[in-house]
Design an enzyme around this catalytic site. Structure first.
Site, PDB file in Angstrom:
ATOM      1  N   HIS A 189      49.787  28.125  14.986  1.00  0.00           N
ATOM      2  CA  HIS A 189      50.558  29.357  14.732  1.00  0.00           C
ATOM      3  C   HIS A 189      49.886  30.217  13.686  1.00  0.00           C
ATOM      4  O   HIS A 189      49.806  31.424  13.800  1.00  0.00           O
ATOM      5  CB  HIS A 189      51.944  29.029  14.167  1.00  0.00           C
ATOM      6  N   ARG A 296      40.398  44.443  35.989  1.00  0.00           N
ATOM      7  CA  ARG A 296      40.020  43.471  37.014  1.00  0.00           C
ATOM      8  C   ARG A 296      41.281  42.760  37.458  1.00  0.00           C
ATOM      9  O   ARG A 296      42.008  42.229  36.627  1.00  0.00           O
ATOM     10  CB  ARG A 296      39.050  42.439  36.431  1.00  0.00           C
ATOM     11  N   ARG A 332      40.766  48.040  39.778  1.00  0.00           N
ATOM     12  CA  ARG A 332      39.842  47.644  40.830  1.00  0.00           C
ATOM     13  C   ARG A 332      40.558  46.716  41.796  1.00  0.00           C
ATOM     14  O   ARG A 332      41.178  45.737  41.371  1.00  0.00           O
ATOM     15  CB  ARG A 332      38.631  46.926  40.227  1.00  0.00           C
ATOM     16  N   GLU A 431      27.937  50.047  42.775  1.00  0.00           N
ATOM     17  CA  GLU A 431      27.298  48.832  42.280  1.00  0.00           C
ATOM     18  C   GLU A 431      26.310  48.251  43.274  1.00  0.00           C
ATOM     19  O   GLU A 431      25.784  47.165  43.064  1.00  0.00           O
ATOM     20  CB  GLU A 431      28.358  47.783  41.896  1.00  0.00           C
ATOM     21  N   ASN A 454      26.404  45.662  36.157  1.00  0.00           N
ATOM     22  CA  ASN A 454      25.942  44.275  36.273  1.00  0.00           C
ATOM     23  C   ASN A 454      25.444  43.971  37.678  1.00  0.00           C
ATOM     24  O   ASN A 454      24.343  43.459  37.876  1.00  0.00           O
ATOM     25  CB  ASN A 454      27.060  43.305  35.890  1.00  0.00           C
ATOM     26  N   ASP A 455      26.280  44.325  38.679  1.00  0.00           N
ATOM     27  CA  ASP A 455      25.856  44.086  40.047  1.00  0.00           C
ATOM     28  C   ASP A 455      24.755  45.061  40.454  1.00  0.00           C
ATOM     29  O   ASP A 455      23.841  44.698  41.177  1.00  0.00           O
ATOM     30  CB  ASP A 455      27.051  44.199  41.006  1.00  0.00           C
ATOM     31  N   ARG A 465      20.358  36.652  37.522  1.00  0.00           N
ATOM     32  CA  ARG A 465      19.996  36.546  36.112  1.00  0.00           C
ATOM     33  C   ARG A 465      20.234  35.161  35.537  1.00  0.00           C
ATOM     34  O   ARG A 465      19.870  34.871  34.408  1.00  0.00           O
ATOM     35  CB  ARG A 465      20.662  37.624  35.270  1.00  0.00           C
ATOM     36  N   CYS A 502      31.462  51.273  33.953  1.00  0.00           N
ATOM     37  CA  CYS A 502      32.290  50.215  33.386  1.00  0.00           C
ATOM     38  C   CYS A 502      31.512  48.918  33.193  1.00  0.00           C
ATOM     39  O   CYS A 502      32.089  47.887  32.900  1.00  0.00           O
ATOM     40  CB  CYS A 502      33.529  49.981  34.247  1.00  0.00           C
TER      41      CYS A 502
END
Lengths: 571, 87
Positions: A189, A296, A332, A431, A454-455, A465, A502
């Site tokens: 906590h 997402r 998305r 992408e 990224n893609d 990668r 993004c």
């Protein structure tokens, strides 16, 4: 000078005088002079009072440190009313003529022992919850008020064996400079409170209480978990300097919290945040995000035995849309497949899952799954500024098919008299190289682009990668990637539509000047990157950078691109 | 009396949070609600009882619901478990 070590919760230095919070000592009388019924009544009244006081506490906590902390006290109410506990206390009272205090102490201690013997951090946490409830109930029975650190007037560091949620509710971060306890760890906590209220804490320090006295001066270094007791002046000076530097850095960022995102020469940009669940929204807003650039939705589908229902999805989208109060929320649609599996959906075995059955490809194949999400999104669009973003687009056909489904769903909703935003914007994630190259075509039939870097890098450089042998080839500075980004932004401008980014590249300080020069409208970054990004943008000039874009696009290798961009920022 | 079995899919089993979500969803029904877990009978309306039973991910638990509102109660149980118990 002594040093003790524990687990640091915030990576900051703090220092101050020690205030020891001693554990409440309970003086109990075993035998009762009242009848059994009277003692049972006292117990029930105390439980009622406990509930009222807890509800007040919850209100106070919600104002100061947020929902999660409050849910702990909500759990306490549930435990205090737990029928196993209530029955056992009543039985104890019926079986012998003992006081309600005594029965409460006995029963709660028994349950607490059961949990603390379970050798599991979550369970031993429950043991301390039970002890906290016990103490509070006994105080209520005895008509006493709990000592709470919220009443302290002088700045100090609170040192205690343990801190219970009820002791920490409503504390003031201007007075409490830090917290150090003997028990607790990263999930306790106190750790959660420390993070929520940004009060430095070092937990799990053994023998702490026997090492410090009231009024001792201590330094806490959250990075290393060190506590230095009564340090020399030199050491104090050294840590004061570190602390000042940390505070300066933070202050600088706070300046940018409520500011617009605007370049040095006055061009207004949009700075959004990426989220994976609604739990990320508070930190997004705390950091001054102007919207959600990527929500997402996969979390809704994962770690469960079946597809989420329309209602479940609707509630989540609505919650986020409402929390953003009209600011854009780009959601998305399902991006499953590739490396993201679902236990209840049969994915075909594929040699190349990243080049396979995933994202929009699944959605357009299994339209019955897709339509559930679209209905939920459209229904939620009545409660905020929701925009729909389609992932893994490679051609216009997918946009058209998706929009046909959206139109179908709109018709259904209209027929059922369910509210939705008729003009909901539909855009795509850019992408894939195919999409990026043909953005001039795609831009005619969608409302916005968002570059998913990224893609895009992975597909453009044809590099996994995770593969060490070739991962150095995975880079945004590859001229091919740079040109695809530029092409996408240019085509958005030609089609007069909004273009954002993004992926991780949007928060790369070397890439931001290039993106500004190109004319990117929106940057969507992780919550903690929002303020540094806003600060950087405010120091850059669109006009100057615009002149350099062509030069950058003419560079011939990744290294040339990187060195050029690096020099640009250090100028 | 109604009986129905479920497999717990919550990664950390029925720890405090999911157990709390379950108890909240069923505690106001009049029916008696018990859980059979590895032949031990647990009081389902008790957070303590459930947590003390250490129900792990993948465990099968059988709900036994008995009383005037048993149909509604079982429906609530199905719904809350299918929703993932808040996780």
């Amino acid at each position: 000078m002594l040093t003790a070590i524990g687990t640091g919760i915030l990576n900051v230095v703090s220092m101050g005088k020690v205030f020891r919070l001693e554990e409440a000592e309970l003086k109990l009388t075993k035998n009762s002079t009242l009848t059994t019924d009277e003692e049972i009544k006292r117990y029930h009244n105390a439980n009622k009072e406990f509930k009222v006081l807890s509800a007040q506490m919850i209100e106070e906590i919600k104002k100061k440190s947020g929902e999660h902390e409050a849910s702990i006290i909500e759990g306490h109410i549930l435990l205090a009313e737990d029928i196993e506990i209530v029955n056992t206390v009543e039985e104890a009272l019926k079986n012998s003529s003992i006081s309600a205090e005594w029965a409460v102490a006995e029963v709660f201690d028994n349950f607490a022992n059961m949990f603390s013997s379970m050798d599991d951090e979550l369970m031993s946490q429950r043991a301390s919850d039970l002890k906290d409830i016990k103490t509070r109930l006994i105080y209520i029975l005895q008509g006493k008020k709990m000592e709470s650190i919220k009443d302290l007037k002088e700045q100090c560091i609170v040192v205690s064996r343990d801190l219970t949620p009820s002791q920490t509710s409503g504390i003031n971060k201007d007075i409490i400079l830090g917290i150090a306890t003997e028990v607790g760890g990263k999930t306790s906590h106190t750790a959660i409170l420390s993070q929520a209220m940004e009060i430095p804490a070092i937990l799990g320090v053994s023998n702490l209480m026997s090492s410090v006295k009231n009024g001792d001066f201590i330094i806490m270094d959250g990075k290393t978990g060190e506590i230095i007791i009564n340090p020399s002046d030199d050491i104090i000076e050294k840590y004061k300097k570190i602390s000042e530097e940390q505070k300066d850095a933070k202050r600088l960022l706070e300046i940018y919290k409520d500011k617009e995102t605007i370049t040095k020469d006055g061009v207004k940009l949009h700075l959004f945040g990426n989220i994976g669940t609604p739990n990320h929204v508070p930190s997004l807003l705390k950091n001054g995000a102007e919207g959600v650039g990527l929500f997402r939705t996969e979390f809704l589908y994962m770690d469960r035995p079946n597809f989420p229902t329309e209602e479940e999805q609707f509630q989540v989208y609505k919650e986020v849309a409402e929390a953003l109060e009209g600011k854009p929320v780009i959601i998305r649609t399902l991006d499953i497949g590739g490396d993201k599996d679902l236990p209840y959906f049969d994915f075909p075995d594929e040699d190349n899952p990243f080049l396979g059955y995933r994202a929009i490809r699944i959605c357009l194949d299994k339209t019955e799954i897709f339509k559930v999400q679209l209905r939920a999104l459209l229904r939620a669009s009545a409660y905020g500024n929701i925009r729909i973003m389609l992932p893994m687009i490679v051609s216009l056909i997918e946009i058209r098919k998706s929009k046909e489904l959206i139109e179908e769903v709109k018709k259904e909703l209209s027929k059922e008299n369910i509210a939705f935003n008729k003009d909901i914007e539909v855009g795509i994630m850019v992408e894939t190289p195919a999409a990026a190259v043909s953005t001039d075509i795609l831009g005619k039939e969608c409302d916005f682009f968002s570059l998913g870097t990224n893609d895009l890098i992975q597909y453009t450089t044809a590099v996994d990668r995770g593969n060490d042998k070739i991962s150095h080839l995975y880079t945004e500075y590859n001229p091919g990637v740079m040109r695809l980004i530029a092409n996408t932004v240019n085509n958005a401008k030609k089609n007069n539509i909004f273009v954002g980014m993004c992926g991780e590249v949007a928060q790369n300080k070397y890439m931001i000047p290039f993106l500004i020069g190109l004319g990117l409208d929106e940057f969507s970054v992780s919550p903690t990157a929002i303020l540094p990004t806003r600060k950087l943008i405010s120091e850059l000039s669109y006009k100057e950078l615009k002149e350099k874009v062509q030069e950058i696009l003419n560079l011939e290798t990744s290294d040339e691109v990187f060195n050029y961009l690096k020099n640009l920022i250090s100028e | 009396m109604l009986k129905k079995s479920f497999v717990i899919e919550n990664k950390q089993g029925l720890h405090v949070r999911p157990a709390g979500v379950l108890v909240k969803a069923i505690k106001d029904f009049d029916s008696s609600i018990k859980i059979n877990h590895n032949d031990k009978i647990i009081e389902a309306k008790s957070l303590l009882g459930i947590m003390g039973a250490c129900i792990k991910c993948g465990d099968t638990i059988e709900f036994q619901v008995d009383g005037s509102d048993e149909n509604e109660a079982m429906k609530a149980i199905e719904e809350v478990i299918e929703s993932g118990l808040g996780e």
